[in-house]
Design an enzyme around this catalytic site. Structure first.
Site, PDB file in Angstrom:
ATOM      1  N   GLU A   1       0.842  -1.209   0.000  1.00 58.03           N
ATOM      2  CA  GLU A   1       0.000   0.000   0.000  1.00 58.03           C
ATOM      3  C   GLU A   1       0.873   1.253   0.000  1.00 58.03           C
ATOM      4  O   GLU A   1       1.779   1.391   0.804  1.00 58.03           O
ATOM      5  CB  GLU A   1      -0.951  -0.020   1.211  1.00 58.03           C
TER       6      GLU A   1
ATOM      7  N   ASP B   1       5.541   1.709  -3.039  1.00 58.51           N
ATOM      8  CA  ASP B   1       4.922   1.894  -4.351  1.00 58.51           C
ATOM      9  C   ASP B   1       5.108   0.619  -5.177  1.00 58.51           C
ATOM     10  O   ASP B   1       6.208   0.044  -5.189  1.00 58.51           O
ATOM     11  CB  ASP B   1       5.641   3.077  -5.035  1.00 58.51           C
TER      12      ASP B   1
ATOM     13  N   ASP C   1      -7.074   1.892  -8.812  1.00 61.71           N
ATOM     14  CA  ASP C   1      -7.502   3.207  -9.309  1.00 61.71           C
ATOM     15  C   ASP C   1      -7.652   3.141 -10.826  1.00 61.71           C
ATOM     16  O   ASP C   1      -6.727   2.690 -11.524  1.00 61.71           O
ATOM     17  CB  ASP C   1      -6.470   4.269  -8.927  1.00 61.71           C
TER      18      ASP C   1
ATOM     19  N   GLU D   1     -13.175  -3.615   0.830  1.00 58.66           N
ATOM     20  CA  GLU D   1     -13.979  -2.457   1.267  1.00 58.66           C
ATOM     21  C   GLU D   1     -14.719  -1.829   0.081  1.00 58.66           C
ATOM     22  O   GLU D   1     -15.902  -1.528   0.157  1.00 58.66           O
ATOM     23  CB  GLU D   1     -13.088  -1.375   1.899  1.00 58.66           C
ATOM     24  N   TYR D   2     -13.995  -1.637  -1.030  1.00 57.75           N
ATOM     25  CA  TYR D   2     -14.609  -1.007  -2.203  1.00 57.75           C
ATOM     26  C   TYR D   2     -15.692  -1.891  -2.796  1.00 57.75           C
ATOM     27  O   TYR D   2     -16.713  -1.407  -3.247  1.00 57.75           O
ATOM     28  CB  TYR D   2     -13.539  -0.684  -3.270  1.00 57.75           C
ATOM     29  N   GLU D   3     -15.454  -3.185  -2.786  1.00 60.50           N
ATOM     30  CA  GLU D   3     -16.438  -4.131  -3.334  1.00 60.50           C
ATOM     31  C   GLU D   3     -17.756  -4.019  -2.557  1.00 60.50           C
ATOM     32  O   GLU D   3     -18.833  -3.981  -3.156  1.00 60.50           O
ATOM     33  CB  GLU D   3     -15.861  -5.546  -3.233  1.00 60.50           C
TER      34      GLU D   3
END
Ligand code: SAM
Length: 213
Positions: free
Chosen positions: A69, A96, A118, A192-194
């Site tokens: 992350e 990164d 992203d 979380e995004y899912e």
């Protein structure tokens, strides 16, 4: 995902160096030794707040997981989840994705996950997408021969771009779902995004692609 700057984040990570690894490049080629076993190494690039890998680590104690992350301010939340889950087969790296080959020896990783990366929708930003060919060539180096990328997104444009990118790179697509939550795929662990996007009624795309080297 950017969350407000957290001034205490560095201190929190420093206090939890058993989870948030300080100098990951020093462990290049030695990750199994570090975990103290010969279990496969699976990594997630763009781990965010860590829900997916925490769930995977609990479900699969015989796999070593590493979450990559970029932002400290996000990674602290993932570190707290690892503490709460009490799993010792999941560690987090605040680096990164562009430097992955400094951290892993060629062929050291068994599988790579990309979840809700992203989308960088503008054409002029396509090189930043984590499924762009330059990233695929990094992943190919660190993955074992025939290693796989498992990818989920809610973004149709990014999904189509990524399927093309995998295919043009010469990878073999072994799984494609255009609506994961309505499919018979078993054992899905939500990110979380899912959760956020599927609660809004958006469909989730998923693929598995294999390097043919
Ligand atoms: N995977 C999580 C999920 O599905 O809930 C988070 C998705 S969020 C949209 C994308 C995450 O990828 C962010 O936390 C961001 O900081 C991270 N990220 C983006 N580019 C990265 C890079 N080059 N290296 C490491 N992490 C990156």
């Amino acid at each position: 995902m950017r969350v407000r700057n957290k001034p205490w984040a560095s201190e929190f990570l420093a206090e939890n160096r058993h989870i948030a690894i300080a100098q990951p490049s020093e462990l290049k080629g030695k990750w199994q030794e570090f975990f103290g076993n010969s279990n496969p190494i699976h990594i997630e690039v763009g781990t965010g707040k860590g829900q997916f890998l925490t769930g995977m680590a609990k479900a699969n104690p015989d796999i070593n997981y590493l979450g990559i992350e970029l932002f400290q301010s996000v990674m602290v939340i993932a570190v707290q989840k690892v503490i709460d889950a009490e799993v010792d087969n999941l560690k987090l790296l605040n680096v990164d994705a562009a430097v992955l080959t400094d951290i892993f020896e060629d062929g050291e990783v068994d599988r790579l996950y990309l979840n809700f990366s992203d989308p960088w929708p503008k054409k002029r930003h396509e090189k930043r997408r984590l499924t762009y060919k330059t990233f695929l060539s990094l992943y190919e180096r660190l993955l074992v021969k025939g290693g796989e990328i498992h990818f989920k997104t809610d973004n149709q444009g990014l999904f189509e771009f990524s399927l093309r990118s995998f295919s043009e790179y010469g990878m073999l697509l072994t799984f494609v779902s255009l609506d994961l939550h309505q499919s018979d795929f078993e054992g899905n662990i939500m990110t979380e995004y899912e959760e956020k996007f599927s609660n809004k009624g958006q469909r989730i795309y998923r693929s598995e692609a294999k390097f043919q080297n």
